[in-house]
Motif scaffolding. Structure first.
Motif, mmCIF file in Angstrom:
data_model
loop_
_atom_site.group_PDB
_atom_site.id
_atom_site.type_symbol
_atom_site.label_atom_id
_atom_site.label_comp_id
_atom_site.label_asym_id
_atom_site.label_seq_id
_atom_site.Cartn_x
_atom_site.Cartn_y
_atom_site.Cartn_z
ATOM 1 N N SER A 81 0.826 -1.210 0.000
ATOM 2 C CA SER A 81 0.000 0.000 0.000
ATOM 3 C C SER A 81 0.860 1.259 0.000
ATOM 4 N N THR A 82 2.047 1.185 -0.593
ATOM 5 C CA THR A 82 2.954 2.334 -0.648
ATOM 6 C C THR A 82 3.490 2.521 -2.057
ATOM 7 N N VAL A 83 3.561 3.771 -2.499
ATOM 8 C CA VAL A 83 4.255 4.135 -3.734
ATOM 9 C C VAL A 83 5.449 4.998 -3.352
ATOM 10 N N LYS A 84 6.620 4.640 -3.879
ATOM 11 C CA LYS A 84 7.847 5.349 -3.542
ATOM 12 C C LYS A 84 8.524 5.868 -4.797
ATOM 13 N N PHE A 85 9.275 6.968 -4.616
ATOM 14 C CA PHE A 85 10.080 7.548 -5.687
ATOM 15 C C PHE A 85 11.520 7.641 -5.203
ATOM 16 N N TRP A 86 12.428 7.092 -5.999
ATOM 17 C CA TRP A 86 13.841 7.018 -5.657
ATOM 18 C C TRP A 86 14.663 7.825 -6.652
ATOM 19 N N ASP A 87 15.744 8.404 -6.177
ATOM 20 C CA ASP A 87 16.684 9.066 -7.065
ATOM 21 C C ASP A 87 17.403 7.987 -7.877
ATOM 22 N N ALA A 88 17.271 8.034 -9.198
ATOM 23 C CA ALA A 88 17.810 6.969 -10.038
ATOM 24 C C ALA A 88 19.324 7.036 -10.199
ATOM 25 N N ASN A 89 19.958 8.103 -9.711
ATOM 26 C CA ASN A 89 21.409 8.228 -9.819
ATOM 27 C C ASN A 89 22.112 8.004 -8.491
ATOM 28 N N HIS A 90 21.511 8.536 -7.413
ATOM 29 C CA HIS A 90 22.125 8.371 -6.087
ATOM 30 C C HIS A 90 21.358 7.382 -5.217
ATOM 31 N N PHE A 91 20.168 6.992 -5.658
ATOM 32 C CA PHE A 91 19.362 5.921 -5.060
ATOM 33 C C PHE A 91 18.798 6.247 -3.683
ATOM 34 N N GLY A 92 18.754 7.522 -3.337
ATOM 35 C CA GLY A 92 18.092 7.905 -2.102
ATOM 36 C C GLY A 92 16.586 7.933 -2.291
ATOM 37 N N LEU A 93 15.842 7.766 -1.189
ATOM 38 C CA LEU A 93 14.388 7.823 -1.238
ATOM 39 C C LEU A 93 13.956 9.283 -1.316
ATOM 40 N N VAL A 94 13.241 9.654 -2.365
ATOM 41 C CA VAL A 94 12.815 11.033 -2.590
ATOM 42 C C VAL A 94 11.457 11.290 -1.944
ATOM 43 N N LYS A 95 10.492 10.412 -2.205
ATOM 44 C CA LYS A 95 9.155 10.555 -1.644
ATOM 45 C C LYS A 95 8.557 9.170 -1.406
ATOM 46 N N SER A 96 7.715 9.076 -0.397
ATOM 47 C CA SER A 96 6.995 7.845 -0.100
ATOM 48 C C SER A 96 5.583 8.206 0.329
ATOM 49 N N TYR A 97 4.595 7.620 -0.330
ATOM 50 C CA TYR A 97 3.204 7.952 -0.047
ATOM 51 C C TYR A 97 2.415 6.688 0.277
ATOM 52 N N ASP A 98 1.609 6.780 1.342
ATOM 53 C CA ASP A 98 0.686 5.706 1.678
ATOM 54 C C ASP A 98 -0.537 5.783 0.773
ATOM 55 N N MET A 99 -0.954 4.637 0.278
ATOM 56 C CA MET A 99 -2.058 4.559 -0.668
ATOM 57 C C MET A 99 -3.345 4.113 0.031
ATOM 58 N N PRO A 100 -4.497 4.362 -0.579
ATOM 59 C CA PRO A 100 -5.778 3.970 0.035
ATOM 60 C C PRO A 100 -6.033 2.473 0.000
ATOM 61 N N CYS A 101 -5.238 1.715 -0.778
ATOM 62 C CA CYS A 101 -5.391 0.269 -0.826
ATOM 63 C C CYS A 101 -4.079 -0.314 -1.333
ATOM 64 N N ILE A 102 -4.002 -1.633 -1.453
ATOM 65 C CA ILE A 102 -2.816 -2.262 -2.022
ATOM 66 C C ILE A 102 -2.750 -1.929 -3.509
ATOM 67 N N MET A 103 -1.648 -1.329 -3.925
ATOM 68 C CA MET A 103 -1.455 -0.934 -5.314
ATOM 69 C C MET A 103 -0.474 -1.883 -5.991
ATOM 70 N N GLU A 104 -0.827 -2.364 -7.169
ATOM 71 C CA GLU A 104 0.042 -3.273 -7.908
ATOM 72 C C GLU A 104 0.978 -2.547 -8.856
ATOM 73 N N SER A 105 0.623 -1.314 -9.238
ATOM 74 C CA SER A 105 1.410 -0.627 -10.259
ATOM 75 C C SER A 105 1.282 0.876 -10.086
ATOM 76 N N ALA A 106 2.351 1.597 -10.478
ATOM 77 C CA ALA A 106 2.350 3.054 -10.427
ATOM 78 C C ALA A 106 3.207 3.587 -11.563
ATOM 79 N N SER A 107 2.896 4.812 -12.014
ATOM 80 C CA SER A 107 3.614 5.403 -13.144
ATOM 81 C C SER A 107 3.647 6.918 -12.982
ATOM 82 N N LEU A 108 4.807 7.513 -13.238
ATOM 83 C CA LEU A 108 4.999 8.960 -13.117
ATOM 84 C C LEU A 108 4.741 9.637 -14.459
ATOM 85 N N GLU A 109 4.019 10.764 -14.434
ATOM 86 C CA GLU A 109 3.757 11.529 -15.651
ATOM 87 C C GLU A 109 5.097 11.983 -16.241
ATOM 88 N N PRO A 110 5.354 11.702 -17.532
ATOM 89 C CA PRO A 110 6.701 11.867 -18.073
ATOM 90 C C PRO A 110 7.082 13.284 -18.498
#
Length: 341
Positions: A209-238
């Protein structure tokens, strides 16, 4: 932020079983393309769409197709299947170019950025790299995954591989040069979706039930959000990176503000859990695949208000009907040939 009205989606029928993976090509001189995969007991389909018209139904696997992808030119497609094989397809003709045999179920596949390599992984816990210039040559095998491979992707101009497992949390990063795991991005639950953003800045993961965003170069956690239910997939607007979508067990496709995590939209229409969501390369629409066997294409932008009120245009309805009729004919032909339901 006020929630937008929901646009009536374009519904793409045709899969006879749940849709479990979606993949958009980059924008090419001929537009952009969407390939989809579904699971099924007797026959499965991998389909490629251009301008939301069915171009090819790629039939050939004897088991569920768990993963699919296109190379950056949208000239070749690849698929990973429960029939212990990964296949390479000509995306222009629908022909099988090569079948790569494995010893167990293949769950993930990915083309390298330079399009010369195909990466696969699955229940064997082995990552294999096939040279597409020498498809009959033995693949390179790198350090085994600690669990069954669920997702795979390339990073850093094909110098890094990221992968997640079906039976444990975390995203592991392999150095392609040494073939070893060099880092793990820790998550509490198994990561069911891992996407590298179009600009290469972020890794988007869905775990429980969490969606996370990681820095793809330094690999630190940028943001983490709790979701209203178990999420199987997520996608960032490009294009702007200001929103993201997520879908899961509640059968809805949720839209969230990237900066705050606030929900700004909710698309209802699927009749089963949403297994996969992906933004188109220009960000003007996004696709969702569900247990109900359909793909739905949702529009983004301010035009949602009028679309929601008036419903899909007659042109869109005509395209939907044409696609549905084509797919129905394909499925009938397949069923007659295989003797399946």
């Amino acid at each position: 932020m006020d929630k937008k009205k929901v646009v009536a989606p374009l519904v793409c029928h045709g899969h006879s079983r749940p849709v479990v993976d979606l993949y958009y090509s980059p924008i090419t001189p001929d537009g952009f393309f969407l390939v989809s995969a579904s699971k099924g007991r007797f026959h499965t389909n991998v389909e490629k769409w251009r301008d939301w018209r069915l171009d090819w139904n790629l039939s050939g696997h004897k088991g569920a197709v768990w993963s699919c992808c296109l190379d950056k030119h949208a000239l070749r497609a690849a698929s990973a299947s429960a029939d212990f094989s990964a296949k390479l397809w000509d995306a222009l003709t629908g022909d099988v170019l090569h079948s790569f045999e494995h010893k167990h179920i293949v769950r993930a596949c990915a083309f390298s950025e330079d399009t010369h390599l195909l990466l696969t992984g699955g229940m064997e816990k082995v990552l294999r790299i096939f040279d597409l210039n020498r498809p009959d040559a033995p693949p390179r095998e790198i350090e085994k995954s600690p669990g069954s491979v669920r997702t795979l992707a390339w990073l850093h101009s094909d110098q890094t591989i990221l992968g997640s497992c079906t039976d444990m949390g975390g995203v592991r990063l392999w150095d392609v040069r040494t073939g070893t795991i060099v880092r793990t991005l820790e998550t509490k639950s198994s990561v069911t979706s891992a996407e590298v953003s179009q600009d290469g800045r972020y890794i988007t993961t869905a775990d429980g039930s969490t969606v996370k965003f990681w820095d793809a170069n330094h690999f630190g956690l940028v943001k983490s959000y709790d979701m209203p239910c178990i999420m199987e997939s997520a996608s960032l607007e490009p294009k702007f990176g200001n929103k993201f979508i997520a879908g899961g067990e509640d059968m809805w496709v949720h839209v969230f503000d990237f900066h705050t995590g606030a929900e700004i939209g909710c698309n209802k229409g699927h009749h089963g859990p949403v297994h996969c969501v992906r933004f188109s390369p220009g960000g003007e629409s996004y696709a969702s695949g569900s247990e109900d066997g359909t793909i739905r294409i949702w529009q983004t932008g301010p035009e949602q208000d009028s679309c929601a009120a008036n419903g899909p245009s007659q042109n869109i309805k005509d395209v939907v009907n044409e696609v549905t009729n084509q797919m129905r004919n394909v499925l009938i032909a397949e069923e007659e040939k295989t003797g399946t339901e």
